[in-house]
Design a protein around this motif. Structure first.
Motif, PDB file in Angstrom:
ATOM      1  N   GLN A   1       1.177   5.571   0.710  1.00  0.00           N
ATOM      2  CA  GLN A   1       0.689   6.490   1.728  1.00  0.00           C
ATOM      3  C   GLN A   1      -0.268   7.489   1.086  1.00  0.00           C
ATOM      4  N   ARG A   2      -1.382   7.785   1.801  1.00  0.00           N
ATOM      5  CA  ARG A   2      -2.372   8.734   1.285  1.00  0.00           C
ATOM      6  C   ARG A   2      -2.731   9.732   2.383  1.00  0.00           C
ATOM      7  N   ASP A   3      -3.209  10.911   1.976  1.00  0.00           N
ATOM      8  CA  ASP A   3      -3.632  11.904   2.960  1.00  0.00           C
ATOM      9  C   ASP A   3      -5.072  11.650   3.369  1.00  0.00           C
ATOM     10  N   CYS A   4      -5.626  12.564   4.192  1.00  0.00           N
ATOM     11  CA  CYS A   4      -6.967  12.353   4.727  1.00  0.00           C
ATOM     12  C   CYS A   4      -8.043  12.381   3.642  1.00  0.00           C
ATOM     13  N   PHE A   5      -7.706  12.881   2.438  1.00  0.00           N
ATOM     14  CA  PHE A   5      -8.654  12.897   1.328  1.00  0.00           C
ATOM     15  C   PHE A   5      -8.464  11.706   0.390  1.00  0.00           C
ATOM     16  N   GLY A   6      -7.531  10.796   0.751  1.00  0.00           N
ATOM     17  CA  GLY A   6      -7.276   9.633  -0.084  1.00  0.00           C
ATOM     18  C   GLY A   6      -6.338   9.899  -1.237  1.00  0.00           C
ATOM     19  N   ARG A   7      -5.707  11.091  -1.257  1.00  0.00           N
ATOM     20  CA  ARG A   7      -4.784  11.423  -2.344  1.00  0.00           C
ATOM     21  C   ARG A   7      -3.406  10.850  -2.072  1.00  0.00           C
ATOM     22  N   LEU A   8      -2.746  10.373  -3.090  1.00  0.00           N
ATOM     23  CA  LEU A   8      -1.422   9.757  -2.970  1.00  0.00           C
ATOM     24  C   LEU A   8      -0.406  10.794  -2.499  1.00  0.00           C
ATOM     25  N   THR A   9       0.302  10.486  -1.414  1.00  0.00           N
ATOM     26  CA  THR A   9       1.373  11.360  -0.938  1.00  0.00           C
ATOM     27  C   THR A   9       2.752  10.734  -1.132  1.00  0.00           C
TER      28      THR A   9
ATOM     29  N   ALA B   1       0.828  -1.201   0.000  1.00  0.00           N
ATOM     30  CA  ALA B   1       0.000   0.000   0.000  1.00  0.00           C
ATOM     31  C   ALA B   1       0.864   1.252   0.000  1.00  0.00           C
TER      32      ALA B   1
ATOM     33  N   GLN C   1      -0.922   1.882  -6.064  1.00  0.00           N
ATOM     34  CA  GLN C   1      -2.252   1.387  -5.735  1.00  0.00           C
ATOM     35  C   GLN C   1      -2.128   0.212  -4.767  1.00  0.00           C
ATOM     36  N   THR C   2      -3.087   0.086  -3.862  1.00  0.00           N
ATOM     37  CA  THR C   2      -3.059  -1.002  -2.887  1.00  0.00           C
ATOM     38  C   THR C   2      -3.298  -2.336  -3.577  1.00  0.00           C
TER      39      THR C   2
END
Length: 619
Positions: free
Chosen positions: A223-231, A221, A299-300
């Motif tokens: 890492q994503r932010d609180c909005f689900g955007r790829l960080t 997986a 992507q996970t």
């Protein structure tokens, strides 16, 4: 108004009755006293005197004595008979009569107001070593496995205030234990400080067995932010299955690839595969390290065992292989109130309940119970606790091979039971020796390395007698012994265990509050641990206050308010034990500061004396 002669006479009569009862109990245990080590006999006599008094509720008497400005017997433990004699003597003067109201003079008490507390201090010195500068309470620290290889950690613990090194023999082995002690001895020499070594016998294990693996799968997986955007893409260590290389620091995800595929890769290649959900994924090859590569995924994906993978470069196939040795996934057993759990004698992997399409249970969950004795003595209606009291149940049936437990207590959303979790049968008289074959095999190494041995899961005086016999056989007659009070039976037998322990000093008692709370009930823990402290003080036996002291701080570096308050209470004992954790050095230093400040305020707590059920030696 001054008391009337009748009031004084009534108080004197009550005290004389208590005194005579104490002497009578001592006489009844004359044979037992004769077998006790001579230097400990006075302490044993004082324990018997104290137990005799605590068979009565004397709170009203205490109130009446206090109203006269006399001692209310609130500091009775270290010098029981001397305390009674002193108050009887004052009342005799008030009556203008001979001490004891005409009774014959008493034999001198075994200890007095000075020698009683001094004996406890001397016994603590013999078992736990010298008192540290600035505080009376020693600090015991449980060693992590790293203490065998990290000499600096041991030195830092000694500098922070460790007075006793504890080695849990349920973990590691003789070579590692010897390395830990060697690191300690070097640190002692360089720092000019001494530190005792306590080694904790593993004892009989009463735990859940292994669980069946659900399959082999690795979740990859990003890492994503609180909005689900790829960080940040997920970084994966790809290593050849034929010669796997260790994962470097900072990389959490790891996969092995077979077929020599990694030797054909170049930076920028893409590894294509279909995951367990049937979704197509790509790993982008970023960096070569030895025979391995670091790749990234955006992507996970869920990678199963033997998943085929194809390498492509500029749209062309470079080669193929397969992901192998994917880690097993072991799901904990989900349990809810009202469901059944089967404990099996057979050592087969456990599994969760099988359910119908509507969620109803078709086959109950089951798990192996590691202690065969439980299948011989557990009866319907007996309470069972799992995982330090997080899950509770009642035995519904036992056919000798399978114990059926009806779950009666979980968290509000149910509970999840994992492998290697503790099981407690507080209502079940488990007839078993506290010494296992492993303990007997470990003892030769222990007597070479340790200053004291800690006896786990002690229940009966015979357990202690067996340990003494083994120590005699090994020529370790002077080895200190610590009784770990961690089950209901040990608490109920504590007076007899203390008398048996005084046969051969030095001796101590550990209040193992984790298992003990489960066994006696969390609501009774404060009461029970206080009673243990009283009885041990009467026997002049030092106490180790253990389990979960500043546990949060040892793990995270930040103690809770409740933990700080609990740590302050450890001054009631002669030693406080900390468990291992990443921040253990800071925790030792923090605890030493708390004890140092609390020592300036009071030493031991005092209370009114209601009747103690545990004091009935002759029941």
């Amino acid at each position: 108004m001054p008391p009337t002669p009748a009031q004084v006479a009534a108080l004197a009569a009550q005290l004389v009755a208590l005194r005579d009862g104490a002497l009578a109990l001592e006489q009844r245990f004359g044979d037992e006293l004769a077998a006790i080590a001579p230097q400990q006999r006075a302490s044993a006599r004082n324990l018997l005197h104290y137990l005799s008094v605590r068979r009565h509720d004397i709170r009203a008497l205490q109130q009446d004595l206090s109203a006269l400005g006399l001692s209310s017997l609130g500091v009775l433990e270290p010098h029981a008979l001397a305390s009674l004699n002193a108050v009887i003597g004052v009342l005799a003067q008030l009556q203008d009569a001979a001490p004891g109201g005409g009774h014959p003079p008493l034999p001198p008490p075994p200890v007095d107001f000075r020698s009683g507390p001094q004996r406890l201090r001397e016994h603590a010195l013999a078992l736990l070593g010298p008192e540290p500068q600035g505080r009376l309470v020693r600090i015991m620290v449980t060693m992590p496995s790293e203490a065998a290889t990290d000499a600096q950690l041991v030195q830092d613990l000694l500098d922070a205030g460790m007075d006793v090194m504890r080695i849990n023999c349920a973990h590691d082995g003789p070579a590692e234990w010897a390395a830990m002690v060697e690191n300690l001895r070097r640190a002692e020499q360089s720092r000019g400080r001494s530190c005792r070594v306590a080694m904790d016998l593993a004892g009989p294990k009463l735990r859940t067995g292994a669980l069946r693996a659900s399959g082999r799968v690795q979740r990859l997986a990003p890492q994503r932010d609180c909005f689900g955007r790829l960080t940040r893409p997920g970084r994966v260590w790809l290593t050849p299955a034929e010669a796997a290389e260790p994962r470097p620091p900072g990389l959490r995800l790891r996969l092995e690839i077979s077929g020599g595929l990694l030797g054909q890769l170049a930076m920028g290649d893409q590894l294509e595969f279909t995951d367990a959900r049937g979704q197509e994924h790509r790993l982008l090859v970023r960096e070569a390290r030895g025979a391995s590569w670091v790749a990234e995924i955006e992507q996970t994906a869920y990678v199963e065992e033997a998943t085929r993978v194809t390498a492509r470069r500029d749209g062309e196939t470079v080669g193929s292989g397969a992901f192998i040795n994917v880690p097993e996934v072991i799901e904990p057993i989900a349990l809810a109130v009202g469901e059944l759990l089967i404990l099996t004698r057979c050592d087969a992997p456990g599994q969760g309940a099988e359910r119908a399409a509507d969620g109803t249970v078709v086959t109950p969950a089951q798990v192996h119970c590691t202690l065969a004795t439980a299948f011989e003595f557990a009866r319907p209606g007996h309470t069972v606790w799992f995982d330090d009291g997080k899950i509770g149940g009642v035995v519904a049936a036992n056919d000798g091979e399978r114990i059926t437990v009806s779950i009666t207590q979980t968290g509000p959303k149910g509970a999840r039971l994992r492998a290697e979790k503790g099981i407690n049968f507080p209502d079940t008289p488990l007839a078993m020796s506290a010494l296992t074959d492993k303990d007997l095999a470990d003892l030769p190494a222990i007597v070479r390395l340790a200053d004291m041995v800690q006896l786990s899961f002690v229940r009966e005086p015979q357990d202690l007698a067996q340990l003494h016999a083994e120590l005699d056989r090994l020529g370790a007659q002077r080895m200190g012994v610590v009784l770990k009070i961690e089950n209901r039976r040990a608490f109920e037998n504590l007076p007899r265990l203390l008398l048996a322990s005084l046969h051969r000093p030095p001796v101590g008692v550990m209040i193992a509050r984790g298992d003990l709370a489960v066994e006696v009930g969390f609501e009774r823990l404060s009461e029970v641990q206080q009673e243990i402290l009283w009885l041990c003080e009467a026997a002049h036996v030092p106490v180790i206050w253990a389990t979960q002291i500043l546990e949060g701080m040892a793990k995270t570096g930040a103690p809770s308010r409740a933990e700080v308050s609990d740590a302050g209470m450890s001054i009631m004992a002669e030693c406080a034990m900390l468990n291992k954790g990443p921040r253990i050095v800071e925790t030792v230093r923090f605890l030493a500061g708390i004890i140092d400040r609390m020592d300036e305020h009071y030493r031991k707590q005092r209370a009114t004396l209601r009747r103690l059920a545990v004091a009935d030696l002759e029941d």
